[in-house]
Design an enzyme around this catalytic site. Structure first.
Site, PDB file in Angstrom:
ATOM      1  CG  ASP A 419      -2.063   0.599   1.212  1.00 27.48           C
ATOM      2  OD1 ASP A 419      -2.338   1.486   0.105  1.00 27.48           O
ATOM      3  OD2 ASP A 419      -3.116   0.794   2.099  1.00 27.48           O
ATOM      4  CG  ASP A 489      -9.238   3.024  -0.376  1.00 32.18           C
ATOM      5  OD1 ASP A 489      -8.794   1.723  -0.573  1.00 32.18           O
ATOM      6  OD2 ASP A 489      -8.488   3.767   0.330  1.00 32.18           O
TER       7      ASP A 489
HETATM    8  C1  DGJ Z   1      -5.823   2.009   1.632  1.00 27.25           C
HETATM    9  C2  DGJ Z   1      -6.327   0.822   1.061  1.00 27.25           C
HETATM   10  O1  DGJ Z   1      -6.709   1.190  -0.224  1.00 27.25           O
HETATM   11  C3  DGJ Z   1      -7.283   0.053   2.027  1.00 27.25           C
HETATM   12  O2  DGJ Z   1      -7.511  -1.017   1.201  1.00 27.25           O
HETATM   13  C4  DGJ Z   1      -6.591  -0.499   3.146  1.00 27.25           C
HETATM   14  O3  DGJ Z   1      -5.595  -1.259   3.075  1.00 27.25           O
HETATM   15  C5  DGJ Z   1      -6.082   0.726   3.940  1.00 27.25           C
HETATM   16  N1  DGJ Z   1      -5.385   1.563   3.045  1.00 27.25           N
HETATM   17  C6  DGJ Z   1      -5.450   0.583   5.282  1.00 27.25           C
HETATM   18  O4  DGJ Z   1      -4.694   1.532   5.701  1.00 27.25           O
END
Ligand code: DGJ
Length: 671
Positions: A419, A489
């Site tokens: 991430d 997201d």
């Molecule tokens: C952003 C990601 O896109 C989410 O899926 C998740 O992993 C969060 N970060 C966790 O902080």
């Protein structure tokens, strides 16, 4: 006299790699600052060579040749005799696809150093201004919305200067005939194989011609080239289609599936995963994860992914990035115990990292506050309570890699979600000399690539999934390392119709990570049927992201059905040809898309009611079938000719409710 020829500069002529300062007043591809402070460079043709195959771009992601997909390369050497600079333009044409890739390598042949201040990768001068420009724009949780506008005089730019390819603009542009649509018209697609600051500009000139440029964003970019050193510009993929936008996308998909995505999972079936992020956020422990895994294994889900919150003392997003050791309070018994328990259930185990970041509240920051990207003496901007680690520095990367490797060596971890949750600001460090400070943007991206390459070398069986606050780094650079990328997201099925539709302009379904999440949806509050969430997520690398222990019996049965469908349709979705039928950007009631197998014996139609209007009627016309063949709708048993399906369509007029959807599978009947 009125002979204007004597006064006409070079900006009437087409150029392959236009240089700044010579009287071509359009935007240039190349600009320098030499030892005397001069910015002009005059690159002239010296020689060229042609050969089979495709050279590697050192340290950079790029498409590659395979045995099945032959390709040939043309290298044109250019030289400026005043500044002693050589530029080699590299063009590779793929034998079976309408694709040419471009890059350039710049070498300092002189005794003195000079600075590159602009080094784009591709320039195409079109003989017309009668074109539309298609781009993919958005923001966090609303990525890659398709936008189309007519070119007009002046400059039309999409770019990023955020240190990542960005939620806001994808490094993709298509220039097409004004009347081109999904099926017809000439289209030129450009995609940058790079994950940092980019620049893509179409400029309509005084003579009604169009110059298109793509490459690293010249904004705040400089690169010092010492005697004998070279700089490689990342690759631009150029696709031509004379059968509309759909064909352009299918060409990108074929190329990326076969000639960009690498490794174990290039062809291997991806496991269906359950990710605990939207199920628990930070509120989980070993027992909770095992409960979810138990439920998942009963339903046919194949991998548990433990998301953010397992390390340091991370109970919220305010701490611990950089402390890549197990948070014992949550993972009682340790990581190996948890992984073993999950493996005993017959499931794989995956883990989340955010390796490019550092929290001020972390042991790493206490030990190395200077490892955050920063300008000494200036306050540092916090975003999500975190700073960005200086990946331009090897010692920083080595240290983080060491921590990650220790975790990966400690248990049977088969997947990583990598991430990256903020953009770069105050870009600088205390290590580089002033004349190299502006290199940090690009060196940062090269550092990310080097880290991911190292991971894949040490753990060749690992399935890597890139992610950046959702879809902020959904680009071809990342696809070279990870066959799938977390798309957004926003997990709401209706929003996902748009996001995935836009993403499919360039990137294949197999790369578009998509999960079934809870209803009401956590981002939009929208209620959607469980079936629709499955039908939409199935158009990608499929998984779940909700608390499976809270499902009703009916929902559990639906998960089983979806898992079976995913396996049944895997090949047609992941490797088939995509036809976009009804655009959610143009139709405010429904959208539809279809996959067709290579031999045209199967088709899978997905139809989603995005915003119901009572009494609306529709026929959906399929595409890409053989008009002579007969196809059976496997669900209803009805048989149609390919001709009927493509010209009359399937009658989907009925009393639809908001957010309902349908998947229809058609199979050729021969008797
Ligand atoms: C952003 C990601 O896109 C989410 O899926 C998740 O992993 C969060 N970060 C966790 O902080």
């Amino acid at each position: 006299t009125n002979d204007r020829d004597r006064a006409s500069f070079m900006d009437t002529l087409p150029f392959e790699y236009p240089c700044f300062g010579l009287g071509d007043y359009r935007e240039s591809a190349f600009k320098i600052m030499d030892a005397n402070g001069m910015s002009t460079c005059d690159l002239r043709y010296v020689s060229h060579k042609m050969y089979e195959g495709k050279p590697k771009l050192e340290g950079l992601p790029a498409t590659f040749a395979t045995e099945e997909s032959g390709c040939s390369t043309l290298e044109i050497t250019m030289y400026d005799k005043y500044a002693d600079i050589e530029v080699v333009l590299i063009y590779t044409a793929f034998d079976k696809l309408d694709v040419i890739t471009r890059s350039a390598v710049i070498t300092n042949k002189s005794e003195k150093p000079f600075k590159i201040t602009r080094a784009l990768s591709a320039c195409v001068d079109f003989d017309t201004d009668k074109m539309d420009m298609i781009t993919l724009n958005g923001s966090w949780a609303r990525e890659r919305a398709v936008e189309r506008c007519r070119l007009h005089h002046g400059k039309q730019l999409v770019d990023s200067c955020r240190g990542e390819s960005s939620h806001q603009n994808n490094p993709f542009v298509a220039l097409c005939d004004n009347n081109a649509d999904e099926d017809k018209g000439e289209v030129f697609g450009f995609n940058f194989v790079y994950s940092g600051n980019f620049y893509a500009q179409a400029e309509v000139t005084q003579h009604k011609k169009t110059r298109f440029l793509m490459g690293i964003n010249p904004l705040d970019f400089e690169w010092l080239l010492e005697k004998g050193e070279s700089f490689a510009c990342p690759e631009v993929v150029m696709v031509h289609s004379d059968e509309g936008i759909g064909k352009m996308s299918r060409t990108f998909h074929d190329l990326y599936r076969n000639n960009l995505i690498r490794g174990e999972y290039k062809d291997k079936r991806r496991p269906i995963l359950i990710n605990n992020w939207e199920a628990t956020y930070f509120n989980f422990d070993t027992d909770k994860l095992i409960d979810i895994a138990k439920e998942a294994s009963k339903l046919g889900i194949e991998m548990l992914v433990m998301d953010d919150g397992w390390f340091g003392h991370r109970d919220s997003d305010n701490s611990s990035l950089g402390d890549w050791f197990v948070y014992e309070k949550k993972l009682k018994g340790g990581l190996k115990y948890l992984v073993d328990e999950v493996n005993k259930l017959g499931m794989k185990f995956g883990i989340w990292f955010e390796p490019e970041m550092i929290s001020p509240d972390s042991e790493l920051y206490k030990a190395h506050p200077d490892w955050a990207i920063q300008i000494k003496g200036r306050p540092l901007t916090l975003c999500r309570e975190q700073y960005v680690l200086d990946y331009s520095r090897k010692e920083v990367r080595d240290h983080v890699y060491g921590m990650m490797k220790k975790i990966l060596d400690s248990a049977n971890i088969e997947y990583i979600k990598w991430d990256m949750n903020r953009q770069l600001s105050e870009v600088g460090n205390e290590v580089f000399p002033p004349e190299r400070q502006r290199e940090i943007w690009h060196r940062y991206v090269l550092g990310v690539y080097e880290m991911q390459e190292r991971l894949l070398t040490d753990f060749p069986d690992l399935l890597l999934e890139n992610c950046a606050g959702g879809g902020s780094r959904f680009d071809a650079g990342m696809l070279y390392y990870s066959p799938q990328i977390w798309t957004s997201d926003d997990t709401d099925a209706i929003e996902r119709c748009r996001i995935q539709y836009g993403t499919s302009m360039v990137y294949p379904a197999s790369s578009i990570s998509a999960h079934v999440s809870a209803s009401p949806n956590h981002q939009t509050g929208r209620l959607t049927p469980f079936e629709t969430r499955g039908n939409v997520a199935m158009a990608g690398a499929f998984g779940y992201e909700l608390d499976l222990t809270k499902l009703t019996d009916e929902e559990r049965a639906l998960v089983r059905k979806q898992v079976a469908q995913y396996h049944a349709y895997y090949d047609i979705i992941q490797n088939g040809d995509l036809y976009r039928l009804v655009s959610p950007f143009e139709n405010d009631v429904c959208c539809a898309w279809e996959y067709v197998s290579a031999d045209r014996s199967e088709a899978l139609l997905t139809f989603v009611v995005t915003k119901c209007r009572v009494g609306f009627t529709t026929f959906i016309r399929l595409r890409g079938l053989d008009p002579e063949k007969r196809y059976q709708d496997v669900e209803t048993g009805r048989i149609y000719s390919g001709d009927t399906l493509m010209n009359v369509g399937v009658n989907l007029s009925r009393y639809w409710k908001d957010s309902e959807s349908l998947i229809c599978y058609f199979r050729e009947v021969t008797e």
